[in-house]
Enzyme design. Structure first.
Site, PDB file in Angstrom:
ATOM      1  N   ARG A  85      -2.007   8.987   8.938  1.00 37.10           N
ATOM      2  CA  ARG A  85      -1.875   7.558   9.215  1.00 37.10           C
ATOM      3  C   ARG A  85      -1.275   6.836   8.015  1.00 37.10           C
ATOM      4  O   ARG A  85      -1.703   7.023   6.877  1.00 37.10           O
ATOM      5  CB  ARG A  85      -3.247   6.967   9.508  1.00 37.10           C
ATOM      6  CG  ARG A  85      -3.251   5.465   9.675  1.00 37.10           C
ATOM      7  CD  ARG A  85      -4.662   4.933   9.720  1.00 37.10           C
ATOM      8  NE  ARG A  85      -5.337   5.078   8.451  1.00 37.10           N
ATOM      9  CZ  ARG A  85      -6.051   4.125   7.861  1.00 37.10           C
ATOM     10  NH1 ARG A  85      -6.196   2.960   8.447  1.00 37.10           N
ATOM     11  NH2 ARG A  85      -6.643   4.335   6.716  1.00 37.10           N
ATOM     12  N   HIS A  91      -9.618   9.771   2.256  1.00 44.53           N
ATOM     13  CA  HIS A  91      -9.145   8.747   1.322  1.00 44.53           C
ATOM     14  C   HIS A  91      -9.401   9.249  -0.086  1.00 44.53           C
ATOM     15  O   HIS A  91     -10.499   9.743  -0.375  1.00 44.53           O
ATOM     16  CB  HIS A  91      -9.876   7.426   1.565  1.00 44.53           C
ATOM     17  CG  HIS A  91      -9.144   6.263   0.992  1.00 44.53           C
ATOM     18  ND1 HIS A  91      -9.067   6.032  -0.364  1.00 44.53           N
ATOM     19  CD2 HIS A  91      -8.436   5.267   1.577  1.00 44.53           C
ATOM     20  CE1 HIS A  91      -8.341   4.955  -0.577  1.00 44.53           C
ATOM     21  NE2 HIS A  91      -7.941   4.470   0.581  1.00 44.53           N
ATOM     22  N   HIS A 127     -12.130   9.459   5.958  1.00 42.41           N
ATOM     23  CA  HIS A 127     -11.875   8.017   6.093  1.00 42.41           C
ATOM     24  C   HIS A 127     -11.367   7.619   7.471  1.00 42.41           C
ATOM     25  O   HIS A 127     -11.765   6.602   8.009  1.00 42.41           O
ATOM     26  CB  HIS A 127     -10.840   7.627   5.031  1.00 42.41           C
ATOM     27  CG  HIS A 127     -10.505   6.175   5.007  1.00 42.41           C
ATOM     28  ND1 HIS A 127     -11.448   5.193   4.774  1.00 42.41           N
ATOM     29  CD2 HIS A 127      -9.318   5.529   5.172  1.00 42.41           C
ATOM     30  CE1 HIS A 127     -10.863   4.012   4.800  1.00 42.41           C
ATOM     31  NE2 HIS A 127      -9.585   4.176   5.056  1.00 42.41           N
ATOM     32  N   ARG A 184      -1.390   9.457   1.226  1.00 46.91           N
ATOM     33  CA  ARG A 184      -2.820   9.649   0.957  1.00 46.91           C
ATOM     34  C   ARG A 184      -3.233  11.103   0.845  1.00 46.91           C
ATOM     35  O   ARG A 184      -4.054  11.458  -0.001  1.00 46.91           O
ATOM     36  CB  ARG A 184      -3.632   9.030   2.096  1.00 46.91           C
ATOM     37  CG  ARG A 184      -4.075   7.680   1.763  1.00 46.91           C
ATOM     38  CD  ARG A 184      -4.931   7.085   2.813  1.00 46.91           C
ATOM     39  NE  ARG A 184      -4.864   5.648   2.559  1.00 46.91           N
ATOM     40  CZ  ARG A 184      -5.356   4.730   3.339  1.00 46.91           C
ATOM     41  NH1 ARG A 184      -5.951   5.080   4.446  1.00 46.91           N
ATOM     42  NH2 ARG A 184      -5.259   3.463   3.020  1.00 46.91           N
ATOM     43  N   GLU A 221       0.855  -1.193   0.000  1.00 42.94           N
ATOM     44  CA  GLU A 221       0.000   0.000   0.000  1.00 42.94           C
ATOM     45  C   GLU A 221       0.885   1.236   0.000  1.00 42.94           C
ATOM     46  O   GLU A 221       2.092   1.161   0.253  1.00 42.94           O
ATOM     47  CB  GLU A 221      -0.949  -0.001   1.211  1.00 42.94           C
ATOM     48  CG  GLU A 221      -2.034  -1.058   1.078  1.00 42.94           C
ATOM     49  CD  GLU A 221      -3.121  -0.973   2.128  1.00 42.94           C
ATOM     50  OE1 GLU A 221      -4.276  -1.262   1.813  1.00 42.94           O
ATOM     51  OE2 GLU A 221      -2.810  -0.618   3.287  1.00 42.94           O
TER      52      GLU A 221
END
Ligand SMILES: Cc1cc2nc3c(=O)[nH]c(=O)nc-3n(C[C@H](O)[C@H](O)[C@H](O)COP(=O)(O)OP(=O)(O)OC[C@H]3O[C@@H](n4cnc5c(N)ncnc54)[C@H](O)[C@@H]3O)c2cc1C
Length: 532
Positions: free
Chosen positions: A389, A250, A354, A295, A135
């Site tokens: 995060r 997100h 998100h 992100r 990811e």
């Protein structure tokens, strides 16, 4: 504390759970929330009797059930917790509490072992090793997953089974915590409501594991019920909150209408899918890291491209094609329901709220600033995530910290039998009126005037006794923290202060009182009696 008149008398006795032994659960620790954090805390506390309050049925209305990508842990042969730590700190953009990040990432491999022991069926390769996904912003493949994109569902299946088989855990489903009772500066109980009435659970030990805040925004990937109730409970009881301004948007929620939006996992980009617009042009290829940049960077690019009048799509045709449904069955099913075949068509996407990096300020054992109150999972502000995060670090945090929280709760005194000062039960919350207010001012891009207007609108609502009061309070705490941070960092972007400012690098801790003071300075006086 704003309260509505009692509709029914508050019962001093615990609700009769199916098989509950009232004597053993009387004054037992109360865990609020039935996601991974709450379930794991309850399991780690066994055989100590605990009461688990969940406002919905277990396995519904929890982000944990919806988690797709997996759990980040340095378990690959080319990986090391030190590398995982470095990625976590980089994503956190200077605000992670390094000791917390070091300990949580170091505990990753053991957390996977724990989940395997509970019977979680993670995906394994033909040679028997765990399959590891990639990811964004991870330097290694380290995302342990199950059923392709069904990781959360599988973890919850195993944990709920284990909880149901653990006699020390009394589960009260359909029971919503509405207020924490505080006597002499410490927790003395939980005031809760269900379809059949209201109840007070006397206890000196409460663990909040109530999840995130996405339900406060117009576009979210979170379950509808995730609108920060735990934060309101803690703030109204007097606990401090940290990093409230840091909300992760997100970049790729399925943009086909409805509420909430289905997440199109970052793992799809990890497998090579690209972001294109309606002309077919890739607009991220000039950005360092391109589609796998952090992100917040991707979310801002998508947001701006939408703002420029484009539509944005995730194109998995070349990277996955007909293999899409095998790798991502749940996303494929959501696309199919909207009439989209990702093997042959680009997927329309947009940013959506998100994950909340902020939360109830806690130490490594999950202890808040209020004696008798712990927090675990997304509602907790441990400092692991800093300003942003790292993908798949949240399930890891919930699993790892639950054990530390349970250890701390178990070691804490039971609490003396404090006299209950019973309060009436507030109305059920409705976050809907708050969504447009918060989304406009504290979405992907923020600036002073919008935040000040937002606070001015929220203040009277937060001081009211209506159903919007608690959502307005949490939204106001987010907006006040966002207004105070006059820089851009991680998930928080101020278009009037677009750069990070080293002088401002530090965590912002707020209480309800401080937030009210800031709001009063901005808006003029409000009657103190109402807000107290
Ligand atoms: C679509 C989606 C995909 C994700 N994918 C990943 C991923 O791949 N990897 C990863 O690490 N993270 C992922 N995340 C984030 C992760 O799922 C969450 O951060 C994590 O599951 C939070 O767990 P939790 O136990 O803290 O909260 P939740 O799982 O949200 O559980 C909260 C619980 O509290 C209950 N509750 C709330 N308020 C009350 C109240 N007042 N009274 C009683 N009960 C209450 C709710 O009903 C629920 O049971 C994803 C999130 C979403 C939304």
């Amino acid at each position: 504390m704003p309260i509505t008149p009692l509709s029914r008398p508050v019962s001093p006795l615990p609700i009769r759970a199916s098989s509950a032994n009232e004597r053993t659960i009387d004054r037992a620790p109360v865990i609020v929330g039935g996601g991974v954090a709450g379930l794991m805390t309850a399991l780690h506390l066994a055989p100590i009797p605990v009461v688990l309050l969940v406002k919905a049925k277990l396995q519904t209305e929890a982000s944990s059930v919806w988690a797709q990508g997996g759990v980040a842990a340095a378990v690959g042969p080319d990986d090391d917790p030190a590398l995982h730590l470095a990625d976590t700190l980089r994503a956190g953009d200077g605000l992670c509490v390094e000791d917390v990040a070091r300990r949580v990432t170091a505990a990753g491999p053991a957390a996977i072992e724990t989940l395997l022991r509970y019977g979680v069926r993670f995906d394994h390769g033909p040679a028997g090793a765990l399959q590891l996904g990639l990811e964004a912003a991870h330097a290694r493949r380290r995302i342990v997953h199950a059923a392709g994109d069904g990781t959360g569902r599988e973890i919850m299946r195993a944990l709920v089974t284990a909880v149901r088989e653990t006699p020390s855990i009394t589960v009260l489903e359909g029971v919503e915590a509405r207020r924490l009772l505080v006597t002499d500066g410490a927790i003395s109980g939980v005031l809760a409501a269900s379809a059949t009435g209201t109840v007070v659970l006397p206890t000196g030990r409460v663990v909040l594991a109530t999840g995130g805040v996405g339900g406060l925004f117009l576009h979210t990937t979170n379950p509808r019920g995730s609108f920060g109730q735990g934060l309101a409970l803690a703030a109204r009881a007097g606990a401090a909150l940290a990093d409230m301004e840091f909300v992760q948007f997100h970049p790729t929620a399925l943009d086909v209408g409805g509420y909430p939006l289905t997440l199109v996992s970052e793992a799809v980009r990890g497998e090579g899918a690209t972001l294109i617009d309606e002309t077919g042009a890739r607009f991220m290829d000039g950005v360092p890291g391109a589609e796998l940049a952090p992100r917040d960077v991707v979310a801002r690019s998508v947001w701006r491209h939408l703002g420029d009048g484009h539509r944005v799509f995730l194109d998995a045709r070349a990277a996955l094609g007909s293999a899409f449904a095998k790798h991502f069955p749940a996303i494929a099913a959501a696309c199919a329901a909207a009439g989209i075949d990702p093997a042959t068509q680009p997927i329309p996407v947009r940013p959506a709220a998100h994950y909340h990096m902020g939360g109830i300020a806690v130490d490594l054992q999950g202890r808040s600033t209020l004696p008798g109150l712990w927090a675990c999972g997304e509602v907790a502000g441990t400092g692991l995530h800093g300003a942003n995060r790292l993908a798949s670090n949240s399930l890891l945090e919930a699993v790892v910290c639950a054990e530390w929280v349970a250890g701390s709760v178990a070691a804490a005194p039971r609490g003396f039998d404090r006299q209950q000062r019973l309060a009436a039960v507030p109305a059920a919350s409705d976050p809907e009126p708050i969504r447009p207010i918060l989304s406009t001012a504290a979405g992907v891009l923020r600036e002073h005037d919008g935040l000040a207007d937002c606070i001015a609108t929220l203040l009277p609502l937060a001081c009211s006794v209506g159903p919007a009061a608690d959502p307005a309070l949490v939204a106001m705490l987010i907006a006040v923290a966002a207004l105070q941070r006059r820089e851009s960092r991680g998930g928080h972007f101020r278009s009037d202060f677009p750069e990070a400012d080293e002088a401002l690098r530090g965590r912002c801790t707020l209480t309800r009182e401080i937030a009210f003071q800031v709001a009063q300075q901005i808006t003029g006086q409000v009657p103190r009696a109402i807000c107290a």
